[in-house]
Design a protein around this motif. Structure first.
Motif, PDB file in Angstrom:
ATOM      1  N   ILE A 145       0.884  -1.176  -0.065  1.00 49.23           N
ATOM      2  CA  ILE A 145       0.084  -0.129  -0.030  1.00 49.23           C
ATOM      3  C   ILE A 145       0.838   1.199   0.092  1.00 49.23           C
ATOM      4  O   ILE A 145       0.750   2.383  -0.904  1.00 49.23           O
ATOM      5  CB  ILE A 145      -0.886   0.017   1.202  1.00 49.23           C
ATOM      6  CG1 ILE A 145      -1.915  -1.415   1.160  1.00 49.23           C
ATOM      7  CG2 ILE A 145      -1.715   1.255   1.325  1.00 49.23           C
ATOM      8  CD1 ILE A 145      -3.000  -0.906   0.041  1.00 49.23           C
ATOM      9  N   ARG A 146       1.952   1.221   0.766  1.00 47.11           N
ATOM     10  CA  ARG A 146       2.954   2.490   0.822  1.00 47.11           C
ATOM     11  C   ARG A 146       3.498   2.735  -0.464  1.00 47.11           C
ATOM     12  O   ARG A 146       3.509   3.664  -1.211  1.00 47.11           O
ATOM     13  CB  ARG A 146       4.102   2.098   1.824  1.00 47.11           C
ATOM     14  CG  ARG A 146       3.482   2.003   3.329  1.00 47.11           C
ATOM     15  CD  ARG A 146       2.911   3.252   3.997  1.00 47.11           C
ATOM     16  NE  ARG A 146       2.515   3.148   5.148  1.00 47.11           N
ATOM     17  CZ  ARG A 146       1.942   4.267   6.119  1.00 47.11           C
ATOM     18  NH1 ARG A 146       1.860   5.476   5.432  1.00 47.11           N
ATOM     19  NH2 ARG A 146       1.484   3.816   7.152  1.00 47.11           N
ATOM     20  N   THR A 147       3.864   1.425  -1.174  1.00 45.84           N
ATOM     21  CA  THR A 147       4.688   1.670  -2.501  1.00 45.84           C
ATOM     22  C   THR A 147       3.515   2.273  -3.547  1.00 45.84           C
ATOM     23  O   THR A 147       3.879   2.803  -4.518  1.00 45.84           O
ATOM     24  CB  THR A 147       5.150   0.362  -2.794  1.00 45.84           C
ATOM     25  OG1 THR A 147       6.186  -0.112  -1.825  1.00 45.84           O
ATOM     26  CG2 THR A 147       5.924   0.614  -4.133  1.00 45.84           C
ATOM     27  N   THR A 148       2.343   1.548  -3.310  1.00 43.19           N
ATOM     28  CA  THR A 148       1.465   2.041  -4.353  1.00 43.19           C
ATOM     29  C   THR A 148       1.038   3.588  -4.097  1.00 43.19           C
ATOM     30  O   THR A 148       1.036   4.350  -5.173  1.00 43.19           O
ATOM     31  CB  THR A 148      -0.170   1.462  -3.912  1.00 43.19           C
ATOM     32  OG1 THR A 148       0.097  -0.006  -4.084  1.00 43.19           O
ATOM     33  CG2 THR A 148      -1.174   2.170  -4.672  1.00 43.19           C
ATOM     34  N   VAL A 149       1.189   4.091  -3.011  1.00 42.87           N
ATOM     35  CA  VAL A 149       0.901   5.402  -2.780  1.00 42.87           C
ATOM     36  C   VAL A 149       2.227   6.475  -3.294  1.00 42.87           C
ATOM     37  O   VAL A 149       1.963   7.304  -4.051  1.00 42.87           O
ATOM     38  CB  VAL A 149       0.787   5.979  -1.258  1.00 42.87           C
ATOM     39  CG1 VAL A 149       0.911   7.354  -1.023  1.00 42.87           C
ATOM     40  CG2 VAL A 149      -0.476   5.194  -0.683  1.00 42.87           C
ATOM     41  N   GLU A 150       3.226   5.883  -3.187  1.00 45.97           N
ATOM     42  CA  GLU A 150       4.621   6.657  -3.604  1.00 45.97           C
ATOM     43  C   GLU A 150       4.388   6.510  -5.075  1.00 45.97           C
ATOM     44  O   GLU A 150       4.906   7.532  -5.845  1.00 45.97           O
ATOM     45  CB  GLU A 150       5.632   5.795  -3.040  1.00 45.97           C
ATOM     46  CG  GLU A 150       5.871   5.783  -1.567  1.00 45.97           C
ATOM     47  CD  GLU A 150       5.938   7.542  -1.054  1.00 45.97           C
ATOM     48  OE1 GLU A 150       6.540   8.506  -1.607  1.00 45.97           O
ATOM     49  OE2 GLU A 150       5.686   7.871   0.132  1.00 45.97           O
ATOM     50  N   GLN A 151       4.277   5.432  -5.861  1.00 39.86           N
ATOM     51  CA  GLN A 151       4.175   5.597  -7.320  1.00 39.86           C
ATOM     52  C   GLN A 151       2.991   6.224  -7.528  1.00 39.86           C
ATOM     53  O   GLN A 151       3.185   6.960  -8.771  1.00 39.86           O
ATOM     54  CB  GLN A 151       4.078   3.730  -7.635  1.00 39.86           C
ATOM     55  CG  GLN A 151       5.370   3.128  -7.299  1.00 39.86           C
ATOM     56  CD  GLN A 151       5.256   1.862  -8.163  1.00 39.86           C
ATOM     57  OE1 GLN A 151       4.404   1.513  -8.947  1.00 39.86           O
ATOM     58  NE2 GLN A 151       6.353   0.986  -7.859  1.00 39.86           N
ATOM     59  N   GLU A 231      -5.363   1.196  -9.650  1.00 36.59           N
ATOM     60  CA  GLU A 231      -4.526   0.760 -10.795  1.00 36.59           C
ATOM     61  C   GLU A 231      -3.128   0.355 -10.515  1.00 36.59           C
ATOM     62  O   GLU A 231      -2.421  -0.708 -10.945  1.00 36.59           O
ATOM     63  CB  GLU A 231      -4.365   1.781 -12.030  1.00 36.59           C
ATOM     64  CG  GLU A 231      -4.267   1.350 -13.320  1.00 36.59           C
ATOM     65  CD  GLU A 231      -4.843   2.667 -14.427  1.00 36.59           C
ATOM     66  OE1 GLU A 231      -5.567   2.350 -15.305  1.00 36.59           O
ATOM     67  OE2 GLU A 231      -3.879   3.806 -14.189  1.00 36.59           O
ATOM     68  N   GLN A 232      -2.488   1.331  -9.713  1.00 35.91           N
ATOM     69  CA  GLN A 232      -1.031   1.094  -9.204  1.00 35.91           C
ATOM     70  C   GLN A 232      -0.905  -0.026  -8.297  1.00 35.91           C
ATOM     71  O   GLN A 232       0.082  -0.777  -8.493  1.00 35.91           O
ATOM     72  CB  GLN A 232      -0.524   2.385  -8.480  1.00 35.91           C
ATOM     73  CG  GLN A 232      -0.160   3.689  -9.388  1.00 35.91           C
ATOM     74  CD  GLN A 232       0.787   3.422 -10.196  1.00 35.91           C
ATOM     75  OE1 GLN A 232       1.789   2.762 -10.103  1.00 35.91           O
ATOM     76  NE2 GLN A 232       0.885   4.467 -11.274  1.00 35.91           N
ATOM     77  N   TYR A 233      -1.855  -0.239  -7.582  1.00 38.18           N
ATOM     78  CA  TYR A 233      -1.884  -1.516  -6.729  1.00 38.18           C
ATOM     79  C   TYR A 233      -1.921  -2.595  -7.529  1.00 38.18           C
ATOM     80  O   TYR A 233      -1.096  -3.689  -7.249  1.00 38.18           O
ATOM     81  CB  TYR A 233      -2.940  -1.276  -5.739  1.00 38.18           C
ATOM     82  CG  TYR A 233      -3.222  -2.537  -4.988  1.00 38.18           C
ATOM     83  CD1 TYR A 233      -2.433  -2.869  -3.840  1.00 38.18           C
ATOM     84  CD2 TYR A 233      -4.514  -3.511  -5.281  1.00 38.18           C
ATOM     85  CE1 TYR A 233      -2.642  -4.066  -3.134  1.00 38.18           C
ATOM     86  CE2 TYR A 233      -4.690  -4.654  -4.631  1.00 38.18           C
ATOM     87  CZ  TYR A 233      -3.792  -5.029  -3.446  1.00 38.18           C
ATOM     88  OH  TYR A 233      -3.984  -5.892  -2.589  1.00 38.18           O
TER      89      TYR A 233
END
Length: 770
Positions: A145-151, A231-233
């Motif tokens: 989830i954190r990586t999803t947000v950063e991307q 979409e990123q997730y």
């Protein structure tokens, strides 16, 4: 020999018919409708304590006998927990054994277990290969989830900039950094987690959310942000070969799109019986309906048993009682709805109070929604009825008044009153049990600390149920603190460490964003800074904790840091055992390459793979032992019951409470993005249900926020209804005149700071009844 065989077959059939008749006659009127089912859709709406699991098992045995089911033509029973599956399975097996019927004529599975079996059985069609995939259970702090947000931030700098601007931004740099911090670590992770969970389990794709966002009129276009995060997730999940529980359902549905596979499974399964149907998501309902259908059937062979009034997880899951209500409505129109209304669990006074609260809550909803149809009501008005006097489980007599309502001066008087009453009741009835049901975990901790001495002083074991849950967070807590050790000057790492200290009640609850914005200034303030801006005691305590942690990193070898952290966080009981088990496993995995970084990497692998089980006591009756006082949350109490139930601290700000936008996030508006998005998705789904072919109706943030508040209140009242119906002989409730300001910031050293509290509306309503 042939005549003898025929005689044996006839006598067996006769004995089986007699036994089935006896089973049928042992059931109550509503339960009998289940055994009378011969095909098609049927809905069973069951009140609390109606014995739905028992009657579902009897109905399963009856269907197997009548339809002569076997290994190649089975009955499927679907439940939502492994413990429920095990209980129903043992009951059905015992019934089949008594009737001399094949034990392989049925299967009991959790819904996700059923989906996984289908998906792995046909990996090419489902696209799911467990050998190459890792199952994860994301939460707001999960790395995915954190990586999803950063991307998403990197790909949407303009939209992210608009969120930072929010309202009333004067361009001051420290405020910009604060807003960035709360967006990256709180607001957007919560939005991503909520949207992914709501949309995916409803069968919506990112592309569909993008389409829906065109109907949204808010300035941020929250649904467009939601679609981008979703979409990123999904992209990250595919890249890393991760799957979540919804992916299991989707994989099974992909396999069932193949005509050959679908027909093969439909011929193997005669019917599907579903328990706890009020907790189903649209995707799950679609799966079991497909399995229950086949060519030649007018309707699928599907029985769904549930109670919309016990739907208490829609805050945590996409389940919504309206879906089961719609199913009940459809079945009622076709004459296939039955109600299990009789219940022998509680005394008549408790039943009267529960019925009153249910009708009262429905009336409250109706007043606020005068133009909406009853089919959209978050309640199903159905009265619990006492059982007949000769029932196998007659309603117990009341203890004391049966239902008692008190207004103690403060929370400490409540503790003393409960202690005195529990001692009296269990001393007089050592074979009985008692429970205190709380709304928040910190209330449970407070009560456990105050009542823990009952074991030594009176031989009454005090069992705090939340202890079992706490050890599940240990790997993640250790990981976050060790990452803080490794990079203490990272704002994210510092904030994560402070959050853990807050959750463990070592420091006071406060806004952590100003503290973590400039880590160096917080951790190592200069003498000049201290003189110019003296810190509040709570902030100074937080700084000292963090400084002592970093000091331990310097003074202790890295392999002693985890035991040190366990002691610092005040682990007890199962938590200490779990921490020791975790440390031993890490030591084994990093042997020959032992370092802080290798320990962090090993911990991360454990967290991502979800393959670590804590140490807990294995005992089916651990919550309901005789002579025990159990302290448990209302949510966790569902499915359990006790002779005496105490529900203290019933104040308006707790029950029903109210949705509030966190103070630090109000620069976006007086609402939260996550709740607005969840309501917009829900509204879109429901509008499509009612207006097939037309576009969804997407409300703006303000009306969505108001609707979300109403749904939250309705769920709280359903939760209170569930809590009330856990009691058999005594239901004891209290609303103290004085209590702590908020339990989320309660600390024993602040215990004297009590304030006037307003009683919950449910207490006021019940006082009117009595």
């Amino acid at each position: 020999m042939t005549p003898s065989l025929e005689f044996d077959a006839e006598s067996t059939l006769s004995a089986r018919t007699i036994l089935l008749g006896q089973l049928y006659q042992s059931l109550r009127p509503g339960q009998k409708r289940l055994c009378e089912w011969e095909g098609g859709r049927m809905a069973i709406s069951a009140v609390p304590g109606a014995g739905k699991s028992h009657s579902l098992a009897v109905a399963a045995v009856t269907a197997i006998a009548k339809q002569q089911l076997h290994a190649r033509k089975q009955l499927v029973i679907v439940t939502y927990t492994r413990s429920a599956a095990s209980s129903i399975k043992s009951k059905v097996k015992a019934g089949l054994k008594a009737l001399q019927l094949p034990p392989n004529s049925f299967t009991v599975q959790t819904l996700h277990g059923l989906a996984l079996n289908i998906a792995t059985r046909y990996p090419r069609q489902s696209g799911l290969n467990l050998e190459e995939s890792n199952l994860i259970v994301p939460n707001t702090s999960h790395r995915i989830i954190r990586t999803t947000v950063e991307q998403w931030i990197n790909a949407n700098t303009v939209t992210y900039g608009n969120l930072i601007q929010g309202t009333g931004f004067d361009g001051e740099e420290s405020e910009r950094l604060r807003r960035q911090s709360i967006l990256r670590t709180e607001i957007l992770p919560e939005l991503a987690h909520t949207v992914i969970r709501s949309a995916k389990s409803s069968g919506l794709t990112p592309a569909q959310l993008w389409q829906w966002s065109e109907y949204s009129k808010d300035s941020y276009n929250i649904l467009a942000i939601s679609a981008g995060l979703y979409e990123q997730y999904e992209l990250l999940m595919r890249t890393k070969n991760f799957i979540d529980y919804d992916d299991m359902i989707l994989a099974a549905l992909r396999a069932l799109e193949d005509d050959t596979i679908r027909k093969q499974l439909q011929s193997q399964y005669f019917a599907v019986f579903e328990d706890e149907a009020q907790d189903s998501s649209p995707l799950q309902e679609k799966l079991i309906t497909l399995l229950a259908d086949r060519e030649g059937l007018i309707e699928p062979n599907l029985i769904r048993v549930g109670d919309p009034n016990q739907a208490i997880n829609s805050t945590f899951t996409p389940a919504d009682p309206v879906y089961f209500n719609w199913f009940c409505q459809t079945c009622e129109e076709n004459g296939n709805l039955a109600t299990m209304a009789q219940a022998g669990r509680s005394n008549p006074k408790i039943i009267e109070a529960a019925n009153f609260i249910l009708r009262w809550a429905h009336q409250q909803w109706r007043r606020g929604n005068p133009t909406r149809p009853d089919s959209e009501s978050p309640f199903r008005v159905q009265d619990i009825q006492p059982v007949a006097a000769d029932d196998i489980q007659p309603n117990p007599p009341p203890s004391g008044e049966g239902v008692e309502i008190y207004q103690p001066q403060d929370i400490y008087e409540t503790v003393n009153s409960i202690e005195k009453r529990v001692i009296e009741l269990l001393a007089a009835n050592p074979d009985h049990n008692a429970a205190i049901l709380v709304r928040e975990n910190r209330q449970g901790r407070f009560l456990a600390q105050k009542l823990g001495h009952l074991g030594k002083s009176h031989g009454i074991r005090v069992f705090e149920a939340n202890e079992i849950d706490r050890f599940s967070r240990i790997p993640e807590e250790m990981y976050k603190l060790l990452v803080f050790f490794d990079r203490p000057h990272s704002p994210d790492n510092l904030k994560a460490a402070l959050e853990i200290l807050q959750q463990r009640e070592l420091i006071q609850t406060m806004d952590l964003n100003p503290l973590s914005t400039y880590p160096e200034q917080f951790l190592y303030p200069t003498a000049l800074q201290i003189l110019q801006t003296p810190q509040k005691p709570a902030i100074e305590t937080a700084r000292r904790y963090c400084s002592s942690l970093l000091k331990a990193k310097i003074e202790l070898p890295h392999y002693q840091l985890m035991p040190f952290l366990a002691m610092t966080l005040k682990y007890t009981g199962s938590e200490l055992a779990t921490a020791q088990k975790l440390a031993s496993r890490i030591y084994g995995e990093t042997a020959g390459n032992s370092s802080l970084k290798s320990t962090i990497e090993a911990l991360n692998n454990i967290i991502v793979s979800e393959r670590f089980e804590g140490v807990e006591e294995e005992n089916d009756d651990q919550y309901t032992r005789k002579g025990q006082l159990t302290i448990i949350t209302m949510h966790k109490a569902k499915g359990l019951d006790w002779d005496y139930v105490f529900i203290p601290f019933l104040h308006e700000d707790i029950m029903p409470g109210n949705l509030r936008a966190p103070k630090g996030a109000k620069f976006l508006g007086d609402y939260t993005l996550a709740e607005v998005a969840r309501l917009q998705i829900r509204n879109g789904l429901h509008s499509e249900h009612f207006r097939t072919g037309e576009g969804p109706i997407i409300p703006g943030p303000s009306p969505a926020w108001e609707a979300a508040k109403q749904l939250k209140i309705a769920e709280e009242y359903r939760l209170f209804y569930v809590a009330m119906t856990r009691a058999k002989r005594l239901l004891w409730m209290s609303a103290e005149k004085e209590g702590f300001y908020r339990w989320s910031v309660f600390r024993e050293d602040n215990a004297g700071q009590l304030q006037e509290k307003k009683a919950s509306p449910v207490i006021e309503a019940l006082r009117y009844l009595h």
